[in-house]
Design a protein around this motif. Structure first.
Motif, mmCIF file in Angstrom:
data_model
loop_
_atom_site.group_PDB
_atom_site.id
_atom_site.type_symbol
_atom_site.label_atom_id
_atom_site.label_comp_id
_atom_site.label_asym_id
_atom_site.label_seq_id
_atom_site.Cartn_x
_atom_site.Cartn_y
_atom_site.Cartn_z
ATOM 1 N N THR A 92 0.672 2.907 -10.814
ATOM 2 C CA THR A 92 -0.653 3.353 -10.517
ATOM 3 C C THR A 92 -1.200 4.308 -10.945
ATOM 4 O OG1 THR A 92 0.226 2.572 -8.154
ATOM 5 C CG2 THR A 92 -1.943 3.858 -8.067
ATOM 6 N N GLY A 104 -0.196 2.559 -3.286
ATOM 7 C CA GLY A 104 -1.392 3.383 -2.913
ATOM 8 C C GLY A 104 -2.211 2.536 -1.970
ATOM 9 N N LYS A 105 -2.887 3.513 -0.985
ATOM 10 C CA LYS A 105 -3.584 2.838 0.168
ATOM 11 C C LYS A 105 -4.453 1.989 -0.115
ATOM 12 C CE LYS A 105 -6.369 6.898 1.405
ATOM 13 N NZ LYS A 105 -7.552 6.290 0.560
ATOM 14 N N ASP A 106 -5.219 1.954 -1.441
ATOM 15 C CA ASP A 106 -6.523 1.164 -1.745
ATOM 16 C C ASP A 106 -6.209 0.061 -2.543
ATOM 17 O OD1 ASP A 106 -7.973 3.099 -0.588
ATOM 18 O OD2 ASP A 106 -8.184 4.380 -2.362
ATOM 19 N N VAL A 107 -5.117 -0.140 -2.824
ATOM 20 C CA VAL A 107 -4.946 -1.563 -3.542
ATOM 21 C C VAL A 107 -5.196 -2.642 -2.742
ATOM 22 C CG1 VAL A 107 -3.010 -0.209 -4.995
ATOM 23 C CG2 VAL A 107 -2.253 -1.965 -3.062
ATOM 24 N N LYS A 108 -5.540 -3.720 -3.435
ATOM 25 C CA LYS A 108 -5.883 -5.101 -2.753
ATOM 26 C C LYS A 108 -4.695 -6.173 -3.277
ATOM 27 C CE LYS A 108 -9.963 -7.071 -2.091
ATOM 28 N NZ LYS A 108 -10.562 -6.712 -0.901
ATOM 29 N N GLN A 162 -12.139 -8.053 -5.756
ATOM 30 C CA GLN A 162 -12.887 -8.612 -4.759
ATOM 31 C C GLN A 162 -13.256 -10.125 -5.056
ATOM 32 O OE1 GLN A 162 -17.186 -7.091 -5.399
ATOM 33 N NE2 GLN A 162 -17.560 -7.596 -3.000
ATOM 34 N N LYS A 188 1.015 -1.039 -0.089
ATOM 35 C CA LYS A 188 -0.043 0.045 0.005
ATOM 36 C C LYS A 188 0.989 1.331 -0.081
ATOM 37 C CE LYS A 188 -3.967 -2.245 2.340
ATOM 38 N NZ LYS A 188 -4.928 -1.872 1.372
ATOM 39 N N GLU A 229 -7.078 -1.312 -9.191
ATOM 40 C CA GLU A 229 -8.395 -1.215 -8.988
ATOM 41 C C GLU A 229 -8.886 -1.969 -8.150
ATOM 42 O OE1 GLU A 229 -10.721 1.102 -10.056
ATOM 43 O OE2 GLU A 229 -12.203 -0.156 -8.966
ATOM 44 N N PRO A 230 -9.192 -1.462 -6.956
ATOM 45 C CA PRO A 230 -9.437 -2.690 -5.820
ATOM 46 C C PRO A 230 -10.615 -3.398 -5.999
ATOM 47 C CG PRO A 230 -9.549 -0.419 -5.057
ATOM 48 C CD PRO A 230 -9.141 -0.184 -6.348
ATOM 49 N N SER A 231 -11.679 -2.791 -6.538
ATOM 50 C CA SER A 231 -12.999 -3.744 -7.069
ATOM 51 C C SER A 231 -12.763 -4.840 -7.616
ATOM 52 C CB SER A 231 -14.257 -2.617 -7.556
ATOM 53 O OG SER A 231 -13.672 -2.142 -8.795
#
Lengths: 346, 346, 346, 346
Positions: free
Chosen positions: C193, C53-57, C224, C49, C219-221
């Motif tokens: 990123t 970037g803090k949102d990555v999965k 899922q 992260k 793109e973290p979504s």
């Protein structure tokens, strides 16, 4: 677009031959055991044995894509590769069915006339034994090809010979096999069995049937247990007598051959009728029931307002004109006139 | 076994209804665009919309296994699980097509009458969120069931309600959906659309068609891009007008419903005719076109020398007798007599 | 061949960096919850992260092929196509894993320098909406490439821009991502990123780890439920702390970057040392840790008796020389001398 | 949860044995050819041949799920069925990996003690030759089982005998094979090779390794071409020497056996320590390194505040307590005391 009286788009647009339809009607009496255990299907199998050899194993199928993908799956492992011409239907027009159903990699070879040449095959063998590479296992050729050309028996034999010397199978996509046999004027056995083809997708739908395809294992041991592969891949129809009836009609009195000869003759007539027109170039040898040609874009657009057909290569103004068993001399002659008219106006 | 005049083996053994055959003949005129872009297929879609609701998305298919496996593949990811009764056709009679085509795990629930009960579902949710477990995503019910029973609309609603509260889809295998609708005497919309079914495999083949199946997305967004899934899974027929014609005949003047009512009535007549025979036990409620019964083994063997039918459970001497749209009163009465005769002799 | 002191065959042949090995040893204390629910894995996620970037999965994986095939499977449907350069590892060196695991078709583009150019993409869109064609859904680029070249951020942005305008995802095979970042001298975020990459296969194994790969969803979504895809595809290790420890060592004090810079510098030194030798042609820009060169066959054969390396293109006498984090100046200088010697003798 | 000093949750939570770690460190010198062509891997293969027989074929793998699913895929066709106990890891804990990777149907048998009994197999053969049914091809047993029980050699022989008489293969999931061998106090060859097992998933990870699994083909012809199956299924690690080193450490001076014996002894000590406690019922024979027991819910909840372990069956208040190679007598005795304390308080 429906009932276009003069479609040159595809032999798939043609209606069912009246004798095929009559045969369907004739078997519609009483109960018959489902899933192929009926006398009509037995008769169909006998027809195939008479044509291809008494040892072949035959399985009736529902679609050409089904015949291709399912037969290829049966003779491969997932880590294999299937080699075809870059023009192959299984590469271009089956929405990834071969990849999904076989799990194999598809490898394509350049083929300006849609035909694989034997000398293209040896370099593929370099990946043999290297665990990082999908291992070639099948060469698939189309007869007649997607560009209307036809492999000569000697050409097939050369490919088969290389294949068998290198632990490869030879598959033939025979969606238009009748047109090829008619073109070469040899028997199906001479074209397929004796040339060394191992597995054949035999298509009847484009030759006057409603929906009748088959997988023929020329090497019968390859077909062992294929009944499970067919079922698991959703190609086993319950009321099989109605598929068998279609084949039986086509195989009676050589209707399949007459249909194909006629379609081929119509393509030849079309090609001859346009070959001297300025601004038109016939781009492939006309060896079956297709004519490929380049003509001015404006002429293409004008023609398409009257006739249904595909632009094969936009970048090139190349079109494909297909004839079928029911195309008439009058259809062709009117079309020639329309082409002349369209080209002259531009 | 062919043309057995009195098969009680399967509604798949029946011939094609004459009006269906006529419809096939009627559309056999001139060219039609292939792959479903024709007026007959458009008409079929309109019929489905009239019956199920104007927003549904409909795709014509070739086999019942194809309709089931392909529709399930479209609405799942490989790590999902598909839940059905242990009796389900997709579990037992599709040679692993669902596993191959969806890559999903199949989970089955005990079901003495072939019907899932809503209270069986909550325990399945315990695996939710646990990465080692296939994640349940679809509940599949069969209507009418493989044992001839029929879900009532309220029962379907309860299952749908649980499903939708738990991020599950409800699939209905409607290989014999007409028999269920006839049995319940309600509309297809009342039975399917309004109960919350998301995806339906609609079968016509067992109800007088030749080979006509469909996938109906009641929730239309689920059907987006299904044309590719159908093609990749080898269920797209080229000359689609001949499939559409079959549906159009069945949907004209409610032929589908008349056929199903008649088949159901014949099963009821059979059940009533044998219910008082000593040594015969009818083992399932006769709610559609099947009669399940236990009778002495010697009687079974004697009957099978005259009539074609399946022993359902060998361990139990339980048989299945199917009626179809073309079973006659005389057929049934003669069969009842034969049963009586067979049982009395043992 | 083992312990060859001077392998230029592959960065895979290198040992594990001592600080990585120490980290593995350091976490080997007491029990830790298995399957990633441990503090070390949490720390690894924080490192990713911080870098991307803090949102990555982020999901830790076991092999590069696993990271590629599994991430691609997660963001595609089976009827999709995956587009890459003809040189891509996923096309050539994964034994058909992408086809088997995704069921998708692979489409390749000519790429003399292993880089896709944006103008190659629009023609692929012509198959959109045509049900017979696998539908392009992902463009996959390799950074640094299989030929040692490096995409500039602007080049990636152009590809990403086209992709996102056309409902495509951009996947990056980062088996040697550290070498690319070191080469460009920009941050991972600037390279990945901010350029618009959607999914990244992040490789550490070739850069000093033992076996440590990751899938990063920028793109973290898109990520899922990937935990199920990872598990079903057999890439979930039980004692995950030992993978995490490797990453944590590499991400501490920029060890990953120092390793990559060194490897790149060694390749550059090698290239500079041979560029003026007669009869040697360097065939690709030396932008990361590989040198591709053509030299006389006799020289190749002589060199291979002392050094391990691959002939990349037999037809062309082109070889690949890889450097790694542990290649020394002395190794390179001795190798240059050996090359000179080999070439001069022929 | 990390570094819980007293986990009884899983042998997966244990650290790596110090001699295994040392061995990893020892091989970390210089270059080694990647992908298994190194001396350490050769040594590992020799160890396996010494233990199982000189003809076996061995392939190193990365995860237990990978060993199971991949080996099963290699010996089946998609239309086959794989038979296991209902408790099998491959049925319950692999997120559908077997279905996805093999395309086969999984068939499960009731097994209160997690062991298949030979008399359960003959009924499965009734589907043979029926094209609608997935065809059983493999019986998979787990040794030691998921419930801590152990098949005796005679039991395995009986299953193998039925299998081989019926064209089935026998697969053994040996994730905890060392515990079984230690329990029976016989050699691996006596337990596996001579009983008729065809393919074995050999697990070392739960027995002191970091991540080391293997597929062993006892019938070597079955393993032909498995290198491709391993690669395509993403289980081929590049720096294989580090996996081999783990095996080599475990196979040196019988460390694998000592580890397993100790873990088993700790389970036995635990079982003996609690067997007389009121309100606790040991539910399975303690034959390897697991204790299954029922105890009051309140006691479970109290215990779980101190110790990590799984509730196996919520409906039943049944728990699983696993020991490992590093569990100490003190750990066990303290745990026994805690159990007594928890149970007495309720």
């Amino acid at each position: 677009m429906n009932h276009s009286p003069k479609s040159f788009a595809s032999d798939n647009n043609a209606p069912v031959h009246k004798r095929v339809l009559q045969a369907i009607s004739d078997v519609n009496q009483g109960d018959a055991t489902s899933y192929g255990d009926d006398v009509y299907t037995l008769e169909t199998e006998q027809h195939f044995k008479a044509l291809f050899g008494k040892d072949v194993k035959v399985f009736l199928m529902l679609t050409g894509t089904g015949a291709n993908a399912t037969s290829l799956a049966h003779i491969t492992q997932p880590y294999h590769a299937i080699v075809s011409a870059e023009t192959a239907h299984l590469e271009n027009d089956e929405c990834g069915a071969p990849e999904k159903i076989t799990s194999c990699k598809l490898i394509t070879l350049p083929a300006p006339d849609a035909k694989i040449r034997p000398e293209q095959l040896p370099p593929l063998m370099e990946s043999r034994g290297f665990q990082h590479h999908a291992q070639p296992k099948v060469v698939s050729i189309t007869q007649s090809t997607e560009l209307g050309t036809v492999y000569k028996p000697g050409e097939i034999k050369q490919i088969a010979s290389f294949a068998h010397d290198n632990d490869l199978y030879l598959h033939m996509d025979g969606a238009r096999i009748a047109n090829a046999a008619a073109s070469l004027d040899i028997s199906l056995a001479e074209m397929v069995t004796y040339t060394g083809v191992d597995v054949l997708s035999f298509g009847a739908t484009k030759n006057g049937a409603m929906a009748a395809e088959a997988v023929v294992f020329l090497e019968p041991s390859l077909g062992q247990h294929f009944e499970y592969t067919r079922k698991q891949n959703m190609q086993l129809t319950s009321k099989m007598r109605y598929v068998s009836a279609q084949f039986n009609a086509l195989f009676t009195n050589d209707l399949w051959l007459h249909n194909a000869r006629h379609a081929n003759a119509m393509a030849k007539r079309l090609a001859e009728g346009i070959q001297d027109i300025n601004n038109i170039t016939i781009t492939q040898p006309v060896e079956s029931n297709a004519v490929f040609a380049r003509l001015p874009l404006a002429a293409i657009e004008k023609l398409q307002r009257q006739y249904s057909f595909y632009v094969w290569d936009k970048s090139n103004n190349e079109v494909r004109w297909m004839t079928a068993y029911h195309t008439t001399i009058q259809d062709v002659d009117e079309f020639i006139a329309a082409i002349k008219d369209a080209v002259q106006q531009v």
